[in-house]
Design a protein around this motif. Structure first.
Motif, PDB file in Angstrom:
ATOM      1  N   LEU A  24       0.826  -1.207   0.000  1.00  0.00           N
ATOM      2  CA  LEU A  24       0.000   0.000   0.000  1.00  0.00           C
ATOM      3  C   LEU A  24       0.860   1.256   0.000  1.00  0.00           C
ATOM      4  CD1 LEU A  24      -2.778  -1.078   2.535  1.00  0.00           C
ATOM      5  CD2 LEU A  24      -2.962  -0.939   0.045  1.00  0.00           C
ATOM      6  N   HIS A  25       1.961   1.246   0.761  1.00  0.00           N
ATOM      7  CA  HIS A  25       2.885   2.380   0.763  1.00  0.00           C
ATOM      8  C   HIS A  25       3.476   2.599  -0.626  1.00  0.00           C
ATOM      9  CE1 HIS A  25       3.024   3.838   4.847  1.00  0.00           C
ATOM     10  NE2 HIS A  25       3.208   2.630   5.347  1.00  0.00           N
ATOM     11  N   ALA A  26       3.877   1.488  -1.275  1.00  0.00           N
ATOM     12  CA  ALA A  26       4.469   1.584  -2.612  1.00  0.00           C
ATOM     13  C   ALA A  26       3.482   2.158  -3.624  1.00  0.00           C
ATOM     14  CB  ALA A  26       4.956   0.208  -3.063  1.00  0.00           C
ATOM     15  N   ALA A  27       2.182   1.977  -3.347  1.00  0.00           N
ATOM     16  CA  ALA A  27       1.139   2.500  -4.245  1.00  0.00           C
ATOM     17  C   ALA A  27       0.732   3.919  -3.878  1.00  0.00           C
ATOM     18  CB  ALA A  27      -0.081   1.591  -4.204  1.00  0.00           C
ATOM     19  N   GLY A  28       1.435   4.502  -2.908  1.00  0.00           N
ATOM     20  CA  GLY A  28       1.153   5.875  -2.529  1.00  0.00           C
ATOM     21  C   GLY A  28       0.144   6.023  -1.415  1.00  0.00           C
ATOM     22  N   GLY A  29      -0.220   4.936  -0.769  1.00  0.00           N
ATOM     23  CA  GLY A  29      -1.213   4.989   0.294  1.00  0.00           C
ATOM     24  C   GLY A  29      -0.580   5.066   1.673  1.00  0.00           C
ATOM     25  N   ARG A  30      -1.401   5.382   2.650  1.00  0.00           N
ATOM     26  CA  ARG A  30      -0.971   5.395   4.053  1.00  0.00           C
ATOM     27  C   ARG A  30      -1.934   4.504   4.830  1.00  0.00           C
ATOM     28  NH1 ARG A  30      -0.379  11.278   6.361  1.00  0.00           N
ATOM     29  NH2 ARG A  30       0.381  10.010   8.108  1.00  0.00           N
ATOM     30  N   PRO A  31      -1.554   3.260   5.056  1.00  0.00           N
ATOM     31  CA  PRO A  31      -2.466   2.311   5.707  1.00  0.00           C
ATOM     32  C   PRO A  31      -2.924   2.791   7.080  1.00  0.00           C
ATOM     33  CG  PRO A  31      -0.539   1.194   4.813  1.00  0.00           C
ATOM     34  CD  PRO A  31      -0.259   2.659   4.749  1.00  0.00           C
ATOM     35  N   GLU A  32      -4.209   3.029   7.233  1.00  0.00           N
ATOM     36  CA  GLU A  32      -4.800   3.411   8.515  1.00  0.00           C
ATOM     37  C   GLU A  32      -6.084   2.594   8.700  1.00  0.00           C
ATOM     38  OE1 GLU A  32      -5.335   7.614   8.539  1.00  0.00           O
ATOM     39  OE2 GLU A  32      -3.182   8.059   8.510  1.00  0.00           O
ATOM     40  N   PRO A  33      -5.933   1.315   9.055  1.00  0.00           N
ATOM     41  CA  PRO A  33      -7.108   0.435   9.140  1.00  0.00           C
ATOM     42  C   PRO A  33      -8.111   0.917  10.185  1.00  0.00           C
ATOM     43  CG  PRO A  33      -5.174  -0.598  10.118  1.00  0.00           C
ATOM     44  CD  PRO A  33      -4.687   0.627   9.415  1.00  0.00           C
ATOM     45  N   THR A  34      -9.381   0.695   9.900  1.00  0.00           N
ATOM     46  CA  THR A  34     -10.441   1.057  10.834  1.00  0.00           C
ATOM     47  C   THR A  34     -10.629  -0.015  11.904  1.00  0.00           C
ATOM     48  OG1 THR A  34     -12.033   0.084   9.298  1.00  0.00           O
ATOM     49  CG2 THR A  34     -11.677   2.460   9.160  1.00  0.00           C
ATOM     50  N   LEU A  35     -10.036  -1.199  11.684  1.00  0.00           N
ATOM     51  CA  LEU A  35     -10.087  -2.287  12.659  1.00  0.00           C
ATOM     52  C   LEU A  35      -8.871  -3.166  12.466  1.00  0.00           C
ATOM     53  CD1 LEU A  35     -13.123  -4.418  13.710  1.00  0.00           C
ATOM     54  CD2 LEU A  35     -11.086  -5.591  12.899  1.00  0.00           C
ATOM     55  N   GLU A  36      -8.263  -3.572  13.584  1.00  0.00           N
ATOM     56  CA  GLU A  36      -7.125  -4.493  13.557  1.00  0.00           C
ATOM     57  C   GLU A  36      -7.428  -5.690  14.447  1.00  0.00           C
ATOM     58  OE1 GLU A  36      -3.315  -1.477  13.033  1.00  0.00           O
ATOM     59  OE2 GLU A  36      -3.982  -2.022  15.056  1.00  0.00           O
ATOM     60  N   SER A  37      -6.934  -6.870  14.045  1.00  0.00           N
ATOM     61  CA  SER A  37      -7.072  -8.070  14.865  1.00  0.00           C
ATOM     62  C   SER A  37      -5.944  -9.028  14.512  1.00  0.00           C
ATOM     63  CB  SER A  37      -8.428  -8.742  14.631  1.00  0.00           C
ATOM     64  OG  SER A  37      -8.501  -9.976  15.359  1.00  0.00           O
ATOM     65  N   ASN A  38      -5.584  -9.913  15.460  1.00  0.00           N
ATOM     66  CA  ASN A  38      -4.613 -10.961  15.148  1.00  0.00           C
ATOM     67  C   ASN A  38      -5.314 -12.232  14.680  1.00  0.00           C
ATOM     68  OD1 ASN A  38      -5.701 -11.874  17.532  1.00  0.00           O
ATOM     69  ND2 ASN A  38      -3.757 -12.024  18.626  1.00  0.00           N
ATOM     70  N   SER A  39      -6.611 -12.148  14.446  1.00  0.00           N
ATOM     71  CA  SER A  39      -7.409 -13.295  14.002  1.00  0.00           C
ATOM     72  C   SER A  39      -8.027 -13.028  12.634  1.00  0.00           C
ATOM     73  CB  SER A  39      -8.518 -13.592  15.018  1.00  0.00           C
ATOM     74  OG  SER A  39      -9.470 -14.488  14.472  1.00  0.00           O
ATOM     75  N   MET A  40      -7.770 -13.921  11.680  1.00  0.00           N
ATOM     76  CA  MET A  40      -8.401 -13.790  10.365  1.00  0.00           C
ATOM     77  C   MET A  40      -9.903 -14.035  10.452  1.00  0.00           C
ATOM     78  SD  MET A  40      -5.871 -12.930   8.441  1.00  0.00           S
ATOM     79  CE  MET A  40      -6.706 -12.959   6.856  1.00  0.00           C
ATOM     80  N   ILE A  41     -10.336 -14.850  11.399  1.00  0.00           N
ATOM     81  CA  ILE A  41     -11.767 -15.105  11.568  1.00  0.00           C
ATOM     82  C   ILE A  41     -12.490 -13.826  11.962  1.00  0.00           C
ATOM     83  CG2 ILE A  41     -13.503 -16.384  12.875  1.00  0.00           C
ATOM     84  CD1 ILE A  41     -11.952 -18.081  10.901  1.00  0.00           C
ATOM     85  N   VAL A  42     -11.886 -13.034  12.837  1.00  0.00           N
ATOM     86  CA  VAL A  42     -12.479 -11.759  13.229  1.00  0.00           C
ATOM     87  C   VAL A  42     -12.598 -10.836  12.018  1.00  0.00           C
ATOM     88  CG1 VAL A  42     -12.104  -9.643  14.574  1.00  0.00           C
ATOM     89  CG2 VAL A  42     -11.735 -11.881  15.626  1.00  0.00           C
ATOM     90  N   LEU A  43     -11.535 -10.749  11.214  1.00  0.00           N
ATOM     91  CA  LEU A  43     -11.583  -9.912  10.023  1.00  0.00           C
ATOM     92  C   LEU A  43     -12.660 -10.396   9.060  1.00  0.00           C
ATOM     93  CD1 LEU A  43      -7.784  -9.341   9.241  1.00  0.00           C
ATOM     94  CD2 LEU A  43      -9.297  -8.037  10.748  1.00  0.00           C
TER      95      LEU A  43
END
Length: 316
Positions: free
Chosen positions: A227-246
């Motif tokens: 995302l940085h390489a594409a010019g973005g600034r990753p600022e997720p609205t939710l983070e989790s260490n579980s893919m099931i939660v995502l």
């Protein structure tokens, strides 16, 4: 050879019959893992005084200070680091020998422990299911861990094998069996931004709110880099260490995420939920089985490597 001689042939080291020298080496490995005397003693099933005495007896036997400490663990001395390497080798070889003798006597049985990064968890069953069909007396424990934790647990003999990235960050001395390429998809609902597209670019993905893994996960570091390489600034609205939660949030139709294609397909797509290829660049990373570089391998690990090699040909 002097170290080995002292470890196995020192009748005056104060060891009791119930606390052989190999147990003291286990103590050292536990201390490296927990970095705390009390927690390490608990993990070894002994009292803290017994644990501390065992470390001291090991130091007396070898004639060097192994651990830097005051009232707490401060780290290993240079000699302690070298003895720790020997301890891991000796304990691993001892376990392997016992396992092989047991296998010769009664066939393959025992407990196989595997640590996997969250994005690879859905693929573990592709290894364990055919494995168990061939070896029904083997039990499994599967743990979800970060890529760095996978390597640390392998080094400290906590698990037998790991599933992790093998081409993005250093693996150290581990032996790797490549399994498949992780390709990335935007998971979003059909009526959300970009939801109607056949493919999207990383620059476009960088402009929409995302829910992503926590920064300690290598998958997150990979996605952030893209995302940085594409010019973005990753600022997720939710983070989790579980893919099931995502995934459960994405399924509500009000969230979007970036996930590996195989994981998205395994978790299951609905008519409302779309998995859209991300291009420009079309990034891929290699997932593989990693095991300690020991020869001979334990029978349990050897059978798992054989299963992984077979799976890799099926996924190719």
């Amino acid at each position: 050879m002097l170290i080995l001689s002292k470890l196995y042939n020192d009748p005056d080291d104060g060891s009791s019959a119930g606390e052989p020298m190999i147990d003291k080496l286990e103590f050292l490995i536990a201390l490296a893992r927990e970095k705390n005397f009390g927690k390490a003693a608990e993990q070894c099933g002994v009292t803290q005084p017994t644990f501390s005495a065992g470390i001291k007896q090991l130091e007396d036997t070898l004639g060097v200070m192994l651990v830097q400490r005051t009232s707490r663990f401060l780290g290993f001395t240079a000699e302690g680091e070298r003895v720790l390497d020997w301890a891991r080798t000796i304990v691993a070889d001892t376990r392997a020998m016992r396992q092989e003798v047991r296998t010769l006597k009664q066939g393959l049985s025992g407990h196989l422990k595997i640590a996997a990064i969250p994005t690879a968890l859905a693929m573990v069953s592709a290894l364990t299911t055919p494995y168990r069909a061939k070896h029904p007396n083997v039990k499994f424990t599967i743990l979800s861990r970060t890529s760095s934790d996978v390597l640390s647990m392998l080094e400290n003999l906590e698990v037998d094998a790991g599933l992790t990235y093998i081409d993005n960050e250093p693996l150290g001395r581990m032996r790797a069996v490549p399994l498949y390429l992780e390709q990335y998809r935007l998971l979003t609902s059909a009526d959300s931004p970009l939801g109607e597209r056949d493919q999207v670019t990383w620059a476009e993905v960088a402009r929409i709110p995302l829910c992503l893994l926590t920064p300690d996960m290598q998958n997150r570091r990979i996605i952030d880099s893209l995302l940085h390489a594409a010019g973005g600034r990753p600022e997720p609205t939710l983070e989790s260490n579980s893919m099931i939660v995502l995934f459960s949030h994405v399924r509500t139709g009000r969230w979007a995420s970036v996930m590996p294609e195989k994981l998205a397909n395994t978790l299951g797509l609905t008519e409302r939920l779309r998995s859209i290829p991300i291009v420009e660049p079309e990034a891929v990373h290699q997932i593989g089985l990693v095991v300690p570089p020991r020869e001979p391998m334990t029978p349990l690990v050897s059978a798992l490597v054989a299963e992984a090699t077979l799976l890799a040909t099926q996924l190719a």
